[in-house]
Design a protein around this motif. Sequence first.
Motif, PDB file in Angstrom:
ATOM      1  N   GLN A  36      39.655  38.172  53.133  1.00 39.45           N
ATOM      2  CA  GLN A  36      40.559  37.125  52.667  1.00 39.45           C
ATOM      3  C   GLN A  36      40.610  37.090  51.143  1.00 39.45           C
ATOM      4  O   GLN A  36      41.690  36.987  50.550  1.00 39.45           O
ATOM      5  N   ASN A  37      39.450  37.175  50.496  1.00 43.57           N
ATOM      6  CA  ASN A  37      39.438  37.169  49.038  1.00 43.57           C
ATOM      7  C   ASN A  37      40.202  38.365  48.479  1.00 43.57           C
ATOM      8  O   ASN A  37      40.971  38.243  47.526  1.00 43.57           O
ATOM      9  N   GLY A  38      40.004  39.542  49.088  1.00 49.26           N
ATOM     10  CA  GLY A  38      40.676  40.740  48.600  1.00 49.26           C
ATOM     11  C   GLY A  38      42.182  40.667  48.792  1.00 49.26           C
ATOM     12  O   GLY A  38      42.958  40.995  47.880  1.00 49.26           O
ATOM     13  N   VAL A  39      42.644  40.237  49.978  1.00 47.28           N
ATOM     14  CA  VAL A  39      44.072  40.161  50.245  1.00 47.28           C
ATOM     15  C   VAL A  39      44.734  39.107  49.364  1.00 47.28           C
ATOM     16  O   VAL A  39      45.841  39.314  48.834  1.00 47.28           O
ATOM     17  N   ASP A  40      44.086  37.966  49.164  1.00 46.58           N
ATOM     18  CA  ASP A  40      44.656  36.935  48.296  1.00 46.58           C
ATOM     19  C   ASP A  40      44.766  37.433  46.860  1.00 46.58           C
ATOM     20  O   ASP A  40      45.755  37.156  46.167  1.00 46.58           O
ATOM     21  N   ALA A  41      43.748  38.155  46.415  1.00 46.20           N
ATOM     22  CA  ALA A  41      43.794  38.689  45.053  1.00 46.20           C
ATOM     23  C   ALA A  41      44.930  39.698  44.903  1.00 46.20           C
ATOM     24  O   ALA A  41      45.617  39.738  43.868  1.00 46.20           O
ATOM     25  N   ILE A  42      45.163  40.520  45.912  1.00 43.06           N
ATOM     26  CA  ILE A  42      46.268  41.489  45.871  1.00 43.06           C
ATOM     27  C   ILE A  42      47.604  40.759  45.874  1.00 43.06           C
ATOM     28  O   ILE A  42      48.537  41.123  45.133  1.00 43.06           O
ATOM     29  N   THR A  43      47.723  39.716  46.693  1.00 39.62           N
ATOM     30  CA  THR A  43      48.962  38.931  46.720  1.00 39.62           C
ATOM     31  C   THR A  43      49.249  38.327  45.357  1.00 39.62           C
ATOM     32  O   THR A  43      50.397  38.336  44.881  1.00 39.62           O
ATOM     33  N   GLY A  72      43.214  43.817  43.399  1.00 42.03           N
ATOM     34  CA  GLY A  72      43.793  42.504  43.199  1.00 42.03           C
ATOM     35  C   GLY A  72      43.873  42.059  41.761  1.00 42.03           C
ATOM     36  O   GLY A  72      43.741  42.853  40.823  1.00 42.03           O
ATOM     37  N   ILE A  73      44.044  40.755  41.568  1.00 45.91           N
ATOM     38  CA  ILE A  73      44.315  40.168  40.268  1.00 45.91           C
ATOM     39  C   ILE A  73      43.128  40.235  39.328  1.00 45.91           C
ATOM     40  O   ILE A  73      43.281  40.257  38.104  1.00 45.91           O
ATOM     41  N   GLY A  74      41.898  40.256  39.878  1.00 45.76           N
ATOM     42  CA  GLY A  74      40.709  40.310  39.041  1.00 45.76           C
ATOM     43  C   GLY A  74      40.408  38.985  38.371  1.00 45.76           C
ATOM     44  O   GLY A  74      41.139  37.990  38.519  1.00 45.76           O
ATOM     45  N   LEU A  75      39.295  38.950  37.595  1.00 45.99           N
ATOM     46  CA  LEU A  75      38.824  37.728  36.950  1.00 45.99           C
ATOM     47  C   LEU A  75      38.450  37.997  35.501  1.00 45.99           C
ATOM     48  O   LEU A  75      37.931  39.067  35.162  1.00 45.99           O
ATOM     49  N   THR A  76      38.681  36.989  34.636  1.00 49.89           N
ATOM     50  CA  THR A  76      38.116  36.990  33.284  1.00 49.89           C
ATOM     51  C   THR A  76      36.737  36.358  33.357  1.00 49.89           C
ATOM     52  O   THR A  76      36.334  35.813  34.394  1.00 49.89           O
ATOM     53  N   VAL A  77      36.014  36.365  32.244  1.00 46.11           N
ATOM     54  CA  VAL A  77      34.672  35.793  32.243  1.00 46.11           C
ATOM     55  C   VAL A  77      34.722  34.291  32.488  1.00 46.11           C
ATOM     56  O   VAL A  77      33.860  33.734  33.184  1.00 46.11           O
ATOM     57  N   ALA A 102      50.914  28.629  49.426  1.00 45.27           N
ATOM     58  CA  ALA A 102      50.942  28.771  50.889  1.00 45.27           C
ATOM     59  C   ALA A 102      50.842  30.207  51.357  1.00 45.27           C
ATOM     60  O   ALA A 102      50.442  30.470  52.480  1.00 45.27           O
ATOM     61  N   GLU A 103      51.234  31.173  50.485  1.00 52.21           N
ATOM     62  CA  GLU A 103      51.213  32.559  50.949  1.00 52.21           C
ATOM     63  C   GLU A 103      49.814  33.162  50.974  1.00 52.21           C
ATOM     64  O   GLU A 103      49.622  34.291  51.376  1.00 52.21           O
ATOM     65  N   TYR A 104      48.803  32.396  50.550  1.00 53.49           N
ATOM     66  CA  TYR A 104      47.450  32.932  50.536  1.00 53.49           C
ATOM     67  C   TYR A 104      46.678  32.483  51.768  1.00 53.49           C
ATOM     68  O   TYR A 104      46.949  31.443  52.362  1.00 53.49           O
ATOM     69  N   LEU A 105      45.692  33.301  52.111  1.00 54.44           N
ATOM     70  CA  LEU A 105      44.943  33.055  53.343  1.00 54.44           C
ATOM     71  C   LEU A 105      43.954  31.913  53.222  1.00 54.44           C
ATOM     72  O   LEU A 105      43.700  31.196  54.173  1.00 54.44           O
ATOM     73  N   GLY A 106      43.313  31.760  52.090  1.00 46.56           N
ATOM     74  CA  GLY A 106      42.292  30.739  51.939  1.00 46.56           C
ATOM     75  C   GLY A 106      42.129  30.357  50.481  1.00 46.56           C
ATOM     76  O   GLY A 106      42.952  30.679  49.646  1.00 46.56           O
ATOM     77  N   GLN A 107      41.069  29.666  50.158  1.00 47.29           N
ATOM     78  CA  GLN A 107      40.751  29.328  48.780  1.00 47.29           C
ATOM     79  C   GLN A 107      39.679  30.291  48.286  1.00 47.29           C
ATOM     80  O   GLN A 107      38.742  30.629  49.005  1.00 47.29           O
ATOM     81  N   PHE A 108      39.810  30.704  47.036  1.00 46.48           N
ATOM     82  CA  PHE A 108      39.037  31.850  46.578  1.00 46.48           C
ATOM     83  C   PHE A 108      37.544  31.572  46.446  1.00 46.48           C
ATOM     84  O   PHE A 108      36.716  32.408  46.764  1.00 46.48           O
ATOM     85  N   GLY A 109      37.187  30.368  45.969  1.00 48.50           N
ATOM     86  CA  GLY A 109      35.821  30.164  45.522  1.00 48.50           C
ATOM     87  C   GLY A 109      34.748  30.235  46.574  1.00 48.50           C
ATOM     88  O   GLY A 109      33.779  30.981  46.451  1.00 48.50           O
TER      89      GLY A 109
END
Length: 593
Positions: A36-43, A72-77, A102-109
């Motif tokens: 879920q985290n990977g697919v949301d980041a790609i979206t 996916g989108i990746g993260l800054t520090v 709404a297009e994402y599967l879940g919440q990232f954290g």
Amino acid sequence: MNDPRQAFQVDLRGVVDLFARHLYSGPRVYVRELLQNGVDAITARRAIDPDVPATVRFAFEGEGILTVTDTGIGLTVDEAADVLATIGRSSKRDVELGLGRAEYLGQFGIGLLSAFMVAESVEVVSRSARDLRARAVRWRGDDDGRYTLEELDEEIEPGTTVRLVARRDAEHWLSSETVVALAEEYGGLLPVDVAVAVTSPAGERLWRRTSRADLPWEKTDGLDAYGREVLGFDPLTRFELSVPLAGLTGVAFVLPAAPPPGPGAHRVYLKRMLLGTRVDTVLPDWAFFVRCVIDADGLRPTASREALYEDEVLLAVRDALAAQIKAWVLSTVRSGSPVGRRFVEIHHLALRAMARTDDEMLDLVAEVLPFETTDGLRTLAQVHAEHGQVLHADTVEEYRRVAPVARAQGLVVVNAGYVYDAEILARVAARRETWGVRPLLTSDVSAVLGELDLDVAAHLESARYDAEQLLAAQDCDVLLRTFEPESLPAILLTDRDGAHQRAAERTREESDDVWGEVLGDMATASTQRSRRLVLNHANSAVTSLLNAPPGPVREAGLHALYVSAVLLSGEPVRAAESTLLSSALACLLGESR
């Protein structure tokens, strides 16, 4: 001024144990959360770079070490500190990261925290695709609740790699075979390219894809094979499901054999990620003859993401799917096709369940569903058309008691003793008043039995009266009739009102003074006996007994006939009746010596 308040201390091991035991069904969901985290980041990344490759790769660095890499989108520090280092962060920050829509599967954290159910340490290496000037970051967390966060000098491609080091009791959860199975189960319908590294027999590393670009029901080729693979049976048939307002599509597979009544277990995907394989809330309970595979965008998962949240949307979806299934049943059964006939044969219990609450299904059941009758299998419509009324016995025991006599006299009686049948007939009686649907009465059976000639009846009246007086203690009247089959010496008919009176009398005898007085007042309302023993004058044993002289032998014979009729009626034999039979046999055997 110093703030005297202190922050809560979080025991990460305790939180993980809480997740494993109470929120999630087990450690296996860690693969779903990583997906879920990977697919949301790609979206999120495709929102700014539509042409970026959409890939998630599971690989292994020796036994017990798993890496999951996404484009996916990746993260800054700063984002890593905010999202990865704070347990329970609200979704506000997810929206700022582009991961709360709404297009994402879940919440990232919080999803990454599930990895600690199988890992003693989790490392995240990430570089932001939104800010290419930002350096890559490495976050490392241990299951004791401590973590480190640093920026890296090396150049890496935008995206994220999560590295899990297994706990000593959880290495099998990070094995190649387990990861392949879980990735196929949870992510088999994901539109991104998900693959797991496997080793060929020659020792080469190969990528085994575990996802697919299209939904199985978007084309009919191979759909039966897909249903067989995921549900485990060859369906009788199948039909499509669709609720556009909820973004729902899918297929219903009709079971090839009748299951027990109860909620069905359906395979449900949300945004093409598996929610569960045994979700029982998407269809009404009466639809237990189908197993569905559906995907939806508009339904809400619970916190565990393994069940559906009960809200107005789910209620509307359930009603819409129920209407589609009902429409399919009506059209298929009324078509008279081989599939429709086979469906009625296999799933008649489901039709009965639907007819309990739905008028259209009630009309269908009355027209096409065969019921057991004394004239063979007949529909209610056929019984009404041929006989002008529909008489029914409400228990199997009552039906079996009267069936031989009714059948021989041409009286058609419907067996309504099976599950749902009595309710259905009561509804048909209310909906179609002209059909004459009603419970069978003792007078209905008595009316078709042959009357004796007046001379014969007068000759035997004294014997009949003596028999009635003898059996009065058993709450039983005695009638003389002639009927088929001749081999049946007697039948016992039970009157419903009299049976209620009899039950009240028994309760009165066993109750204390207060209740005994109340029930005694009720009992005085009627003196009608609850049962009738109908002796068959066409039976030679009965005629011999009635013509025998009064005395102990005739009384013993009558008692024996009475108890045998009780046994044939299906009623339980009470202690008093067992005593009667024993005494009768002793008397008759004594006379034979």
